[in-house]
Design an enzyme around this catalytic site. Structure first.
Site, PDB file in Angstrom:
ATOM      1  N   LYS A  58       0.801  -1.220   0.000  1.00 38.83           N
ATOM      2  CA  LYS A  58       0.000   0.000   0.000  1.00 38.83           C
ATOM      3  C   LYS A  58       0.837   1.275   0.000  1.00 38.83           C
ATOM      4  O   LYS A  58       0.541   2.222  -0.713  1.00 38.83           O
ATOM      5  CB  LYS A  58      -0.867   0.039   1.271  1.00 38.83           C
TER       6      LYS A  58
ATOM      7  N   ARG B 282      -9.670   1.977   9.806  1.00 40.20           N
ATOM      8  CA  ARG B 282      -9.385   0.552   9.916  1.00 40.20           C
ATOM      9  C   ARG B 282     -10.592  -0.218  10.439  1.00 40.20           C
ATOM     10  O   ARG B 282     -10.582  -1.450  10.437  1.00 40.20           O
ATOM     11  CB  ARG B 282      -8.224   0.312  10.891  1.00 40.20           C
TER      12      ARG B 282
ATOM     13  N   ARG C 255      11.700 -11.667   4.777  1.00 38.99           N
ATOM     14  CA  ARG C 255      12.533 -10.546   5.235  1.00 38.99           C
ATOM     15  C   ARG C 255      13.567 -10.999   6.247  1.00 38.99           C
ATOM     16  O   ARG C 255      13.310 -11.816   7.122  1.00 38.99           O
ATOM     17  CB  ARG C 255      11.635  -9.481   5.895  1.00 38.99           C
TER      18      ARG C 255
ATOM     19  N   ARG D  39      12.878 -11.144  12.205  1.00 34.35           N
ATOM     20  CA  ARG D  39      12.251 -10.403  13.303  1.00 34.35           C
ATOM     21  C   ARG D  39      11.019 -11.148  13.783  1.00 34.35           C
ATOM     22  O   ARG D  39      10.353 -11.821  13.002  1.00 34.35           O
ATOM     23  CB  ARG D  39      11.775  -9.028  12.815  1.00 34.35           C
TER      24      ARG D  39
ATOM     25  N   ARG E 284      -1.448 -11.478  12.590  1.00 31.76           N
ATOM     26  CA  ARG E 284      -1.692 -10.102  12.121  1.00 31.76           C
ATOM     27  C   ARG E 284      -2.743 -10.102  11.017  1.00 31.76           C
ATOM     28  O   ARG E 284      -3.615  -9.234  10.973  1.00 31.76           O
ATOM     29  CB  ARG E 284      -0.392  -9.490  11.566  1.00 31.76           C
TER      30      ARG E 284
END
Ligand SMILES: [Zn+2]
Length: 227
Positions: free
Chosen positions: A16, A91, A130, A164, A175
């Site tokens: 986004k 949201r 990542r 992470r 999430r």
């Protein structure tokens, strides 16, 4: 066209932010990431920024009406006279309703809510690939898109590359579950209003950008034809 008043929706990892910045350049519309305009309002000590600062200093969440106040301050600036791109808000359904009421007061309405849709397994691949440097967390790599020269080692300082906590598959799934729970009522709401535009996001960023462009071109054409 009157205005392009746009909201960007999409799960974490949907790109986004990248798309918002691209739209800003190509359509000359200001890109408002909620966190950024909140910080700017605090720094500039605007009326609403001062209120936001009180909450932030106490370590409290900034309430919706204050965030909407910060957005409203922006919408009344010259820079937003042809429209804007809002990212990070709303949201939830109550936030969407409150934002709409505020925009009504300012005699504006949303043109479109653009939903960038990316399948869950693709998001897990994007976020899960990542790797972050243990020495300096701003050194970020991606196994598929931006790998280090040597496996597991930072190119810049030789630090060890780690996953992470936020990028671990179980955390990503959690999430995403939270995102769906809160955001799905929101997409239904915009769909009922006839302004939801779904864009397939499981493509390279420039292809996604093309798709968003064609959505916006259609909106402009419909507006010119008075539809
Ligand atoms: Zn490093």
């Amino acid at each position: 066209m009157s205005q392009l008043n746009l909201i960007l929706l999409g799960p974490p990892g949907s790109g986004k932010g990248t798309q918002g910045k691209g739209l800003q350049e190509d359509h000359r519309l200001p890109y408002y990431a909620t966190g950024d305009i909140l910080r700017a309002a605090v720094e500039e000590q605007t009326e609403v920024g001062k209120k936001a600062k009180e909450y932030m200093e106490r370590g409290d969440l900034v309430p919706d009406d204050v965030i909407i106040g910060v957005i409203a301050e922006r919408l009344q600036k010259e820079e937003a006279s042809d429209g804007f791109i809002l990212d990070g808000f709303p949201r939830t359904l109550p936030q969407a309703e409150a934002l709409e009421a505020k925009m009504g007061e300012l005699h504006r309405e949303l043109t479109a809510a653009i939903l960038i849709e990316v399948p869950e397994e693709e998001i897990v691949r994007r976020l899960g690939g990542r790797r972050t440097c243990e020495e300096n967390p701003s050194h970020i790599y991606h196994l598929d898109f931006d790998p280090p020269a040597k496996d597991g080692v930072c190119d810049l300082d030789g630090g060890k590359l780690v996953v992470r906590d936020d990028d671990k598959p179980e955390v990503i799934k959690n999430r995403l579950a939270q995102y769906h729970e809160k955001t799905e009522p929101l997409t239904d709401y915009f769909e009922d209003k006839g302004i939801l535009q779904r864009v397939e996001g499981a493509h390279p960023p420039d292809e996604v950008e093309e798709r968003i462009h064609s959505v916006l071109a259609t909106l402009r054409r419909e507006d010119e034809e008075g539809m």
